[in-house]
Write a protein that holds these residues in place. Structure first.
Motif, PDB file in Angstrom:
ATOM      1  N   ALA A  19       0.834  -1.203   0.000  1.00 50.85           N
ATOM      2  CA  ALA A  19       0.000   0.000   0.000  1.00 50.85           C
ATOM      3  C   ALA A  19       0.865   1.248   0.000  1.00 50.85           C
ATOM      4  CB  ALA A  19      -0.935   0.000   1.205  1.00 50.85           C
ATOM      5  N   THR A  20       1.950   1.239   0.765  1.00 48.94           N
ATOM      6  CA  THR A  20       2.848   2.391   0.812  1.00 48.94           C
ATOM      7  C   THR A  20       3.521   2.603  -0.536  1.00 48.94           C
ATOM      8  OG1 THR A  20       3.252   2.015   3.157  1.00 48.94           O
ATOM      9  CG2 THR A  20       4.853   3.372   1.984  1.00 48.94           C
ATOM     10  N   ILE A  21       3.995   1.540  -1.146  1.00 44.29           N
ATOM     11  CA  ILE A  21       4.628   1.651  -2.460  1.00 44.29           C
ATOM     12  C   ILE A  21       3.622   2.127  -3.485  1.00 44.29           C
ATOM     13  CG2 ILE A  21       5.666   0.321  -4.336  1.00 44.29           C
ATOM     14  CD1 ILE A  21       6.982  -1.412  -2.118  1.00 44.29           C
ATOM     15  N   SER A  22       2.417   1.587  -3.436  1.00 41.36           N
ATOM     16  CA  SER A  22       1.372   1.976  -4.377  1.00 41.36           C
ATOM     17  C   SER A  22       1.036   3.460  -4.224  1.00 41.36           C
ATOM     18  CB  SER A  22       0.127   1.122  -4.157  1.00 41.36           C
ATOM     19  OG  SER A  22      -0.911   1.550  -4.985  1.00 41.36           O
ATOM     20  N   ARG A  23       0.940   3.923  -3.003  1.00 36.72           N
ATOM     21  CA  ARG A  23       0.624   5.326  -2.741  1.00 36.72           C
ATOM     22  C   ARG A  23       1.738   6.219  -3.286  1.00 36.72           C
ATOM     23  NH1 ARG A  23      -0.055   5.199   2.775  1.00 36.72           N
ATOM     24  NH2 ARG A  23      -1.843   3.888   2.372  1.00 36.72           N
ATOM     25  N   PHE A  27       1.447   9.082  -6.314  1.00 41.81           N
ATOM     26  CA  PHE A  27       1.873  10.477  -6.256  1.00 41.81           C
ATOM     27  C   PHE A  27       2.868  10.804  -7.365  1.00 41.81           C
ATOM     28  CE2 PHE A  27       0.031  10.754  -1.995  1.00 41.81           C
ATOM     29  CZ  PHE A  27      -0.520  12.015  -2.064  1.00 41.81           C
ATOM     30  N   LYS A  28       3.770   9.881  -7.661  1.00 45.25           N
ATOM     31  CA  LYS A  28       4.710  10.102  -8.764  1.00 45.25           C
ATOM     32  C   LYS A  28       3.955  10.278 -10.076  1.00 45.25           C
ATOM     33  CE  LYS A  28       8.565   7.601  -6.741  1.00 45.25           C
ATOM     34  NZ  LYS A  28       9.361   6.366  -6.789  1.00 45.25           N
ATOM     35  N   THR A  29       2.944   9.441 -10.281  1.00 48.17           N
ATOM     36  CA  THR A  29       2.135   9.548 -11.493  1.00 48.17           C
ATOM     37  C   THR A  29       1.390  10.871 -11.530  1.00 48.17           C
ATOM     38  OG1 THR A  29       1.855   7.147 -11.579  1.00 48.17           O
ATOM     39  CG2 THR A  29       0.271   8.463 -12.818  1.00 48.17           C
ATOM     40  N   LEU A  30       0.804  11.261 -10.409  1.00 50.67           N
ATOM     41  CA  LEU A  30       0.080  12.529 -10.335  1.00 50.67           C
ATOM     42  C   LEU A  30       0.991  13.695 -10.703  1.00 50.67           C
ATOM     43  CD1 LEU A  30      -2.337  14.362  -9.487  1.00 50.67           C
ATOM     44  CD2 LEU A  30      -1.344  14.332  -7.193  1.00 50.67           C
ATOM     45  N   PHE A  31       2.164  13.760 -10.083  1.00 47.73           N
ATOM     46  CA  PHE A  31       3.066  14.882 -10.342  1.00 47.73           C
ATOM     47  C   PHE A  31       3.584  14.883 -11.772  1.00 47.73           C
ATOM     48  CE2 PHE A  31       3.758  15.010  -5.582  1.00 47.73           C
ATOM     49  CZ  PHE A  31       2.992  16.147  -5.422  1.00 47.73           C
ATOM     50  N   SER A  32       3.783  13.715 -12.348  1.00 50.56           N
ATOM     51  CA  SER A  32       4.229  13.702 -13.748  1.00 50.56           C
ATOM     52  C   SER A  32       3.104  14.137 -14.676  1.00 50.56           C
ATOM     53  CB  SER A  32       4.761  12.331 -14.148  1.00 50.56           C
ATOM     54  OG  SER A  32       3.721  11.382 -14.213  1.00 50.56           O
TER      55      SER A  32
END
Length: 83
Positions: A19-23, A27-32
């Motif tokens: 879950a932590t890795i997925s979260r 966020f990385k996807t959101l910022f990109s």
């Protein structure tokens, strides 16, 4: 500790890590996805609007005086650091 209890605890910890890795990936996807790639155009238009307002209300043609950028665009620029 009972073997079944240990197995369940190990499974719970694995799920928490996933879950932590997925979260983090989310966020990385959101910022990109929201990355700004037209900073020069934004800066140019911002200066033009500032100049027009200064001409109308302050009798000066400055593109920087009496201006203040706020919001997430400025925050992203601060995160990137100076160019």
């Amino acid at each position: 500790m009972h073997a079944l209890t240990a197995l369940c605890l190990g499974h719970q910890r694995a799920q928490q890590r996933e879950a932590t890795i997925s979260r983090a990936d989310d966020f990385k996807t959101l910022f990109s996805n929201i990355a700004i790639d037209n900073e020069d155009t934004i800066a140019l238009r911002y200066g033009e609007v500032t100049r027009a307002c200064n001409l109308q209300f302050r009798d000066t043609d400055s593109r920087t005086a009496n201006s203040l950028q706020v919001g997430s665009y400025v925050w992203i620029g601060v995160q990137k650091g100076p160019r």
